[in-house]
Scaffold this motif. Structure first.
Motif, mmCIF file in Angstrom:
data_model
loop_
_atom_site.group_PDB
_atom_site.id
_atom_site.type_symbol
_atom_site.label_atom_id
_atom_site.label_comp_id
_atom_site.label_asym_id
_atom_site.label_seq_id
_atom_site.Cartn_x
_atom_site.Cartn_y
_atom_site.Cartn_z
ATOM 1 N N ASN A 1 0.842 -1.197 0.000
ATOM 2 C CA ASN A 1 0.000 0.000 0.000
ATOM 3 C C ASN A 1 0.877 1.247 0.000
ATOM 4 O O ASN A 1 0.672 2.180 0.775
ATOM 5 N N ARG B 1 -6.604 3.916 -3.662
ATOM 6 C CA ARG B 1 -7.289 3.407 -2.466
ATOM 7 C C ARG B 1 -8.753 3.820 -2.441
ATOM 8 O O ARG B 1 -9.111 4.897 -2.911
ATOM 9 N N ARG C 1 -8.295 0.984 1.551
ATOM 10 C CA ARG C 1 -7.777 -0.274 0.987
ATOM 11 C C ARG C 1 -7.391 -0.078 -0.481
ATOM 12 O O ARG C 1 -8.061 0.654 -1.210
ATOM 13 N N VAL C 2 -6.334 -0.761 -0.907
ATOM 14 C CA VAL C 2 -5.910 -0.693 -2.303
ATOM 15 C C VAL C 2 -6.967 -1.361 -3.177
ATOM 16 O O VAL C 2 -7.399 -2.482 -2.899
#
Length: 156
Positions: free
Chosen positions: A84, A114, A118-119
Motif C-alpha cells: 500500500n 485506495r 484499501r488498495v
C-alpha cells in the motif's frame, strides 16, 4: 515552484475537468491514462491494474499489450499493492522479482489507488529511460490518483 510542480498542477487541473461529475471508475481511469500518455515525456506505457481478489488485473491503459494478471506481492505493481505504498524504481532490472511485460522498460513508478483505505487498483507508468521518475513525479502522480480516489465508484 519548480517547473515539474507547475506541470503536475496543470495536469491535476486537466484531470479535474475530465473526471468532474463522472463516477464510473473505468471511464475515469481510461481518460487519466490517455491524458498522462499525451502529456508525460519519456514513457512507453501508462495504465491501471485493478485489484480482483489477490490479483491485479489489467485495466485501462495506453501502450503496447501488457501482462494481464499480476499476483499481489509480485513485481513492482504487486509490491505497491501489497505494501500500500508508492514504488519508485530507477532501474527495474535491479528490482527483485520484476515482471518484464515490455523489455524496453527500464524505470517505473507505481501509485496505489485506495478506496476506504484499501488498495483497489494501481497506476503504473513505465519508461525506457533509467531514473526517469523522481520524488516530484511520485508526488504529482499521487495528487492525480487522489483525485480519482475521491470520485471512486465500485467496480463489479
Amino acid at each position: 515552484m519548480s517547473d515539474k510542480n507547475a506541470f503536475y498542477l496543470r495536469l491535476q487541473q486537466q484531470v479535474s475537468a475530465l473526471i468532474e461529475g463522472e463516477s464510473d471508475a473505468i471511464a475515469n481511469m481510461a481518460n487519466i491514462s490517455a491524458l498522462l500518455n499525451l502529456e508525460l515525456e519519456g514513457i512507453n506505457w501508462v495504465g491501471f491494474y485493478i485489484l480482483r481478489g489477490d490479483t491485479l488485473v489489467l485495466g485501462p491503459f495506453q501502450g503496447k499489450p501488457a501482462c494481464i494478471r499480476i499476483p499481489v506481492g509480485r513485481g513492482v505493481c504487486g509490491t505497491a499493492a501489497a505494501e500500500n505504498a508508492t514504488q519508485l524504481v530507477a532501474d527495474v532490472h535491479q528490482f527483485a522479482g520484476h515482471i518484464a511485460c515490455d523489455a524496453a522498460s527500464n524505470s517505473e513508478v507505481v501509485i496505489p489507488v485506495r478506496h476506504q483505505g484499501r488498495v483497489v487498483a494501481v497506476l503504473d507508468i513505465d519508461s525506457p529511460l533509467f531514473s526517469r521518475f523522481d520524488a516530484n513525479d511520485a508526488a504529482g502522480l499521487e495528487g492525480i490518483v487522489a483525485m480519482l480516489e475521491r470520485g471512486w465508484s465500485s467496480i463489479a
